[in-house]
Structure formats: C-alpha cells, structure tokens
Design an enzyme around this catalytic site. Structure first.
Site, short mmCIF file in Angstrom:
data_model
loop_
_atom_site.label_atom_id
_atom_site.label_comp_id
_atom_site.label_asym_id
_atom_site.label_seq_id
_atom_site.Cartn_x
_atom_site.Cartn_y
_atom_site.Cartn_z
N GLU A 67 0.82 -1.22 0.00
CA GLU A 67 0.00 0.00 0.00
C GLU A 67 0.85 1.27 0.00
O GLU A 67 0.44 2.30 -0.54
CB GLU A 67 -0.91 -0.01 1.24
CG GLU A 67 -1.67 1.27 1.43
CD GLU A 67 -2.46 1.32 2.72
OE1 GLU A 67 -3.69 1.48 2.62
OE2 GLU A 67 -1.89 1.20 3.81
N ARG A 87 13.20 2.53 1.49
CA ARG A 87 12.03 1.89 0.87
C ARG A 87 11.78 2.34 -0.57
O ARG A 87 10.85 1.87 -1.22
CB ARG A 87 10.77 2.16 1.72
CG ARG A 87 10.85 1.53 3.12
CD ARG A 87 9.50 1.50 3.81
NE ARG A 87 8.56 0.67 3.04
CZ ARG A 87 7.26 0.60 3.32
NH1 ARG A 87 6.75 1.28 4.33
NH2 ARG A 87 6.47 -0.15 2.58
N ARG A 133 6.34 10.38 7.51
CA ARG A 133 6.85 9.91 6.21
C ARG A 133 6.33 10.74 5.03
O ARG A 133 6.79 10.57 3.91
CB ARG A 133 6.45 8.44 6.00
CG ARG A 133 6.99 7.48 7.07
CD ARG A 133 8.35 6.90 6.70
NE ARG A 133 8.90 6.04 7.74
CZ ARG A 133 8.75 4.72 7.80
NH1 ARG A 133 8.05 4.08 6.88
NH2 ARG A 133 9.30 4.03 8.78
N HIS A 163 1.57 6.09 10.24
CA HIS A 163 0.82 6.58 9.08
C HIS A 163 -0.59 6.97 9.50
O HIS A 163 -1.09 6.47 10.51
CB HIS A 163 0.69 5.46 8.02
CG HIS A 163 1.96 5.14 7.30
ND1 HIS A 163 2.45 3.85 7.19
CD2 HIS A 163 2.84 5.93 6.63
CE1 HIS A 163 3.56 3.87 6.47
NE2 HIS A 163 3.82 5.11 6.13
N CYS A 248 -2.30 -2.31 4.96
CA CYS A 248 -0.97 -2.15 4.34
C CYS A 248 -0.65 -3.23 3.32
O CYS A 248 0.23 -3.07 2.48
CB CYS A 248 0.14 -2.26 5.38
SG CYS A 248 -0.02 -1.29 6.83
#
Length: 258
Positions: A67, A87, A133, A163, A248
């Site tokens: 995700e 990432r 993030r 998140h 996710c």
C-alpha cells in the site's frame, strides 16, 4: 461494473529487518508471516477479489506493505516517494503492475515524500496524513494530481503513529473509525467512531458489509458486528510487529476501465 482487483506482494525473506518507528522491535517469524500472508490473500479471494501479485522485491524488507508504494484514485495511479529512503526501491515493481492494469501513472517528485499508508479515501474525499513519512511538498503534489479529477484533498496532522491509516480507516457508510488515544484530531472527520483496540482502527472493505479486520481486535469486531457489519478476522501478528495492519498488505483497485 466496478473492478475488484487487489495488488499484493509476497513477503521478502528479509522481512524481519523491516523498519520500526513507534514500537519496540520484536522477533518476526518469517515462515509464519508467509503463512499469514497466504491466509490474508485467500480471504480477499474468498470474498470476490482477484489478487494481482506484484513481482517480489527480495532485497526490500518492507516490500510486503504494498500500500505504501502507490495511491490510486479512479484509474489514476500516483507512485509514492517513500519518506524512508531505504524503501524507495519498492516502487518500481508496483509501477509496472499498475501500468499493466491500465492505470495512467503519475509520480511524487523530490523534494516531495509520500507514503500510501498516509492516504484514506472516503468517497471523493482524500485524507492525507502529514507526519513522519509524508511532507508538505508531497501533500501539494497529491493535490495537483487528484483535485483536477474531482477529489477533495484534506490534510490531517499525524504525530502519534507511523501513518494516517495506522490511526484511522473508514466504514462503508463513510464513518471514520480510530482508537482515540492515537488520533491527533478526531474533529477533522465529519463522523468519528472510537474503537476499543489499536488494531481495531484498521478495516479493509470487502463489499457487502464485510470488513477484513485483524484477529487481534476481537472487541472491535464484536462492536462492528453489533452495528450490522460482518467482520472477517485474519491473523497478521508477524506484520503487526513491524507496524503493519490489514490495509498495508493490499491495494484495492475498484475503478479500472475494462
């Protein structure tokens, strides 16, 4: 006919090295995680979703959290630029997968950062978590891509969890659910329902009132069942150790053009 495809990505053998920010590191059983991932994808298929596997990214420990690599609105895919530099290699395989499915593709560019886990869509409203993030430039670029398509983009502060979708998700009627101690500003949502467990804040809408929910949230599952929903529990204990939740592990694509 709305499409019912779900992007998923097999766990990396290096899963146990995944990032943690808001929780203590705990030992991850990778074999068990693979079994749990297979049960998760099976639950999607059982409830009418066709799973589309993104090519595995074995060198990317967090790549199972597919995700975070993309946001899809209608048939437009916005390739994320993860806030954690380690990432960023995850996005290439996801970009190929959405392009193959016929999405038009856009990108978040430097200096913007955006993780897909910071996006909650409720109808035509896109809530974007501005926190660890996802930065302000990422929010601006998201607006530039999706507002012309009719989306209303609402930025939401996130400071207590990784998140936005670690804090809140939405029920089929648009009510936003969250575990209140972890939600910065519940008043930003027109309808907010507090749930008793942290992992109860995360549901995946399977259609027909069915909600995929973590097995670690039995009280929330009972509460949602009492409100007329049908919880479908799945055990994702190994992913929870890495701050993962049911949302996710897949990207549901509902509006692909046939």
């Amino acid at each position: 006919m709305p499409s019912r495809k779900a992007l998923v990505r097999r766990p990396s053998p290096r899963l146990a090295e995944g990032l943690v920010t808001h929780v203590e590191r705990a030992e991850v059983d990778v074999d068990l995680a693979v079994e749990q991932w297979e049960a998760y994808t099976e639950a999607l298929r059982t409830h009418g979703w066709e799973t589309v596997e993104v090519d595995p990214a074995e060198d990317c420990p967090d790549s199972v959290f597919v995700e975070d690599a993309v946001v899809v609105f209608r048939n437009v895919a916005l390739i994320a630029r993860p806030g954690a530099e380690s990432r960023r290699a995850e996005t290439a395989g996801v970009e190929e997968a959405v392009a193959r499915l016929g999405c038009s593709v856009n990108w978040i560019w430097d200096p913007g950062t955006l993780d897909g886990g910071d996006i909650l869509k409720v109808g035509d409203t896109i809530y974007v978590g501005r926190g660890g993030r996802t930065n302000a430039a990422g929010v601006q670029q998201l607006r530039a891509v999706f507002e012309p398509l009719g989306a209303r983009v609402v930025a939401v502060p996130v400071s207590r969890v990784l998140h936005l979708k670690s804090a809140v998700t939405a029920l089929p009627d648009g009510t936003v659910i969250g575990h209140e101690p972890l939600v910065d500003t519940p008043s930003l949502f027109p309808r907010f329902l507090s749930v008793p467990e942290e992992s109860g804040a995360h549901v995946v809408l399977l259609g027909g009132g069915r909600l995929l929910i973590a097995a670690s949230a039995p009280k929330t599952a009972d509460m949602l069942a009492d409100l007329g929903h049908e919880p479908v529990p799945v055990d994702i204990s190994e992913f929870e150790k890495l701050e993962g939740c049911v949302t996710c592990l897949s990207v549901r694509l509902r509006e692909l053009y046939a």
